[in-house]
Design an enzyme around this catalytic site. Structure first.
Site, PDB file in Angstrom:
ATOM      1  N   ALA A  23       0.802  -1.216   0.000  1.00 51.91           N
ATOM      2  CA  ALA A  23       0.000   0.000   0.000  1.00 51.91           C
ATOM      3  C   ALA A  23       0.836   1.268   0.000  1.00 51.91           C
ATOM      4  O   ALA A  23       0.304   2.363  -0.202  1.00 51.91           O
ATOM      5  CB  ALA A  23      -0.938  -0.002   1.204  1.00 51.91           C
ATOM      6  N   GLY A  26       6.428  -0.692  -3.677  1.00 50.47           N
ATOM      7  CA  GLY A  26       6.479  -1.935  -4.433  1.00 50.47           C
ATOM      8  C   GLY A  26       7.919  -2.323  -4.683  1.00 50.47           C
ATOM      9  O   GLY A  26       8.828  -1.495  -4.552  1.00 50.47           O
ATOM     10  N   ARG A  27       8.136  -3.581  -5.016  1.00 51.95           N
ATOM     11  CA  ARG A  27       9.491  -4.040  -5.270  1.00 51.95           C
ATOM     12  C   ARG A  27       9.465  -5.159  -6.310  1.00 51.95           C
ATOM     13  O   ARG A  27       8.456  -5.862  -6.438  1.00 51.95           O
ATOM     14  CB  ARG A  27      10.148  -4.537  -3.991  1.00 51.95           C
ATOM     15  CG  ARG A  27       9.416  -5.655  -3.313  1.00 51.95           C
ATOM     16  CD  ARG A  27       9.631  -5.681  -1.826  1.00 51.95           C
ATOM     17  NE  ARG A  27       9.197  -4.479  -1.168  1.00 51.95           N
ATOM     18  CZ  ARG A  27       7.931  -4.230  -0.832  1.00 51.95           C
ATOM     19  NH1 ARG A  27       6.975  -5.090  -1.121  1.00 51.95           N
ATOM     20  NH2 ARG A  27       7.608  -3.111  -0.245  1.00 51.95           N
ATOM     21  N   ASP A 251      -1.660 -10.318  -1.403  1.00 51.12           N
ATOM     22  CA  ASP A 251      -0.359 -10.350  -0.740  1.00 51.12           C
ATOM     23  C   ASP A 251      -0.389 -11.108   0.585  1.00 51.12           C
ATOM     24  O   ASP A 251       0.608 -11.739   0.969  1.00 51.12           O
ATOM     25  CB  ASP A 251       0.200  -8.940  -0.546  1.00 51.12           C
ATOM     26  CG  ASP A 251      -0.746  -7.975   0.142  1.00 51.12           C
ATOM     27  OD1 ASP A 251      -1.809  -8.402   0.649  1.00 51.12           O
ATOM     28  OD2 ASP A 251      -0.435  -6.767   0.175  1.00 51.12           O
ATOM     29  N   THR A 273       1.688  -2.648   7.140  1.00 45.31           N
ATOM     30  CA  THR A 273       0.721  -1.549   7.224  1.00 45.31           C
ATOM     31  C   THR A 273      -0.565  -2.053   7.865  1.00 45.31           C
ATOM     32  O   THR A 273      -1.150  -1.393   8.725  1.00 45.31           O
ATOM     33  CB  THR A 273       0.433  -0.982   5.823  1.00 45.31           C
ATOM     34  OG1 THR A 273       1.651  -0.519   5.253  1.00 45.31           O
ATOM     35  CG2 THR A 273      -0.563   0.158   5.896  1.00 45.31           C
ATOM     36  N   ASN A 310      -8.540  -8.880  10.148  1.00 43.72           N
ATOM     37  CA  ASN A 310      -7.728  -7.694   9.872  1.00 43.72           C
ATOM     38  C   ASN A 310      -7.611  -6.838  11.127  1.00 43.72           C
ATOM     39  O   ASN A 310      -8.598  -6.617  11.831  1.00 43.72           O
ATOM     40  CB  ASN A 310      -8.369  -6.855   8.763  1.00 43.72           C
ATOM     41  CG  ASN A 310      -8.177  -7.434   7.389  1.00 43.72           C
ATOM     42  OD1 ASN A 310      -8.355  -8.634   7.185  1.00 43.72           O
ATOM     43  ND2 ASN A 310      -7.826  -6.595   6.444  1.00 43.72           N
ATOM     44  N   GLY A 420       7.121  -7.215   6.806  1.00 39.51           N
ATOM     45  CA  GLY A 420       8.007  -6.137   7.221  1.00 39.51           C
ATOM     46  C   GLY A 420       7.962  -5.838   8.704  1.00 39.51           C
ATOM     47  O   GLY A 420       8.964  -5.457   9.315  1.00 39.51           O
TER      48      GLY A 420
END
Length: 501
Positions: A23, A26-27, A251, A273, A310, A420
């Site tokens: 969000a 990007g990679r 994802d 996030t 969530n 992450g």
């Protein structure tokens, strides 16, 4: 962790290119499997920022396509001429609409756009909340695709009448690369428009809202090769034709593939996030209690289901940091976490999932307002606010883990944290303290690793999910955290339960 370019074919290695879109960034990552070990090399990283246009918030989808092309080009320039597959994963719920001629109709809305406010109640009033949940098993969240479609419909936006196909973000970008119009199962489930048991679109839900069911494409399972790079893209970038694979394109589904669990029953937390906490099951849980607790049953790899919930996640920290930077207070995330570690414990707590934190104009002020409204001290320093957020997240994880065990009928001695957020050592320790059991953190690039693993499964280099997880366990460092100060955390949890109701 870099692999040597151009070395794959001689040694029997398999190399794939994964585009992992989050969000905020990007990679593009080259994954290479050789001698039972998986290595990763990042070849391109880019920002992914929403764009406000008038009263709406959109994704810059063509910029994302440009960055994917740059990733293809940089992989070639780095010497990776032996790529065997390409896959894309992204967040769920957001989508683009295509015309009958294959043109994109408008810019996709961002899931934090306010146009869906109040539509859960409206849609449930039309279709029935029980009817929706018994079919889809999906958590009621205001940004789900079903409510975004309702918002476009209510606004009288003509693009719905012109639409031939609906594609989620990862699917849309895959379409731009291949021309293939296919929906991928894991990302389709989060739309709240798919029958969890039949594993097909629920046309009755769409038709009940006066929406065209014909716009929903055929669904493929994760790991399906859907096409090759278009000749026009190969010519533009000077790259060879490569198979494009529909990976676990949500994802979170990719991140769960990367959970390095050896046991069959495990709990996971995909931390970033957003935080997503749950377990992997062979069948959905569609009970009244699951609906009351607002759990979701999203599709997984090998026909599994991700029973999860969530949680707002590190969005709270990110937004606080952004606001402080506007005031000239520049700190890295590591510096903020250090300040939080030094702050006094359990002064104030918040409910991370309170609606006020979804997209406030100023996150620190919103946290202060919540503390004030609930009769708690207002955090006086940035460190105190960070500690408030991290402690509250850890306590929310305990609550959701307790619910997950109740709904699944299973007990999980360990919580795996991937993504992450697994780099946040303080939050990892707080989580172990809060749940009173071991936490295993890693791997960090969960979504990208899962993307790569599904490609390798599709290409026959890995023989299924169990082997993929074994390879991941052997390929990436993991960090264990044992619980501490459990008595104090148990007391804080009782206080937290009273706070969130």
């Amino acid at each position: 962790m870099s692999s040597r370019p151009d070395s794959g074919k001689e040694s029997g290695a398999t190399s794939v290119l994964a585009f992992d879109l989050g969000a905020s960034s990007g990679r593009a990552i080259v994954g290479r499997l050789a001698d039972g070990k998986l290595t990763m090399t990042e070849v391109h990283r880019f920002a992914n920022e929403p764009v406000a246009v008038g009263h709406h918030l959109h994704w810059d989808i063509l910029r994302l396509l440009h960055e994917i092309k740059q990733g293809l080009l940089k992989a070639k320039l780095a010497g990776y001429h032996d790529i065997d597959g390409i896959g894309i994963d992204s967040w769920a719920v957001d989508f683009g609409l295509l015309s009958a001629t294959g043109e994109l109709l408008g810019n996709p809305y961002h899931y934090r756009d306010r146009h869906t406010e109040g539509l859960i109640e409206e849609v449930c009033g039309v279709l029935g909340k029980e009817r929706i949940y018994r079919s889809t098993g999906i958590q009621f969240l205001p940004f789900n695709t079903i409510y975004q479609l309702r918002a476009i419909q209510k606004a009288g936006n003509p693009i719905l009448g012109q639409a031939k196909h609906l594609l989620m973000i990862a699917e849309l970008l895959r379409y731009f690369l291949t021309g293939a119009v296919k929906s991928e199962y894991t990302i389709a489930t989060h739309s709240q428009l798919l029958d969890a048991t039949a594993r097909t679109w629920d046309a009755g839900l769409l038709e009940g809202l006066g929406l065209p069911a014909s716009i929903m494409p055929d669904i493929v399972e994760p790991g399906t090769i859907v096409g090759d790079l278009l000749p026009s893209i190969c010519e533009e970038l000077g790259v060879p034709s490569v198979p494009v694979i529909a990976v676990a394109e949500h994802d979170t589904a990719s991140a769960v593939v990367a959970v390095p669990a050896a046991e069959g029953d495990f709990a996971y937390l995909s931390s970033g996030t957003w935080s997503l906490l749950g377990t992997e099951l062979p069948a959905p849980v569609l009970t009244d209690e699951a609906m009351r607790l607002n759990f979701t049953n999203e599709g997984g790899v090998e026909r599994t289901y991700r029973l999860l919930k969530n949680i707002m996640g590190l969005w709270l920290v990110q937004e606080c940091r952004n606001e402080w930077e506007k005031e000239g207070k520049r700190r890295t995330f590591a510096e903020l976490v250090k300040e939080g570690e030094q702050a006094e414990p359990f002064v104030s707590l918040i409910d991370p999932d309170h609606a006020d934190f979804m997209n406030p104009p100023h996150m620190p002020r919103q946290i202060e307002a919540f503390c004030r409204a609930t009769g708690q001290p207002v955090p006086e320093t940035e460190g105190a606010m960070i500690r408030c957020v991290l402690e509250s997240l850890a306590l929310k994880y305990r609550m959701v883990l307790d619910y997950t065990e109740r709904l699944s009928g299973r007990r999980f001695p360990v919580l795996h944290i991937v993504g992450g957020g697994s780099n946040n050592e303080l939050l990892n320790q707080f989580t172990a303290n809060a749940i009173g059991r071991k936490v295993i953190a890693g791997p960090t690039e969960g979504s990208a690793i899962g993307n790569i693993a599904v490609q390798l499964m599709a290409l026959g280099a890995l023989n299924g999910l169990a082997e993929a997880r074994a390879v991941i366990r052997d390929s990436f460092p993991l960090q264990a955290y044992e619980p501490r100060e459990t008595e104090a955390w148990t007391a804080a949890y009782e206080r937290f339960r009273r706070l969130v109701g």
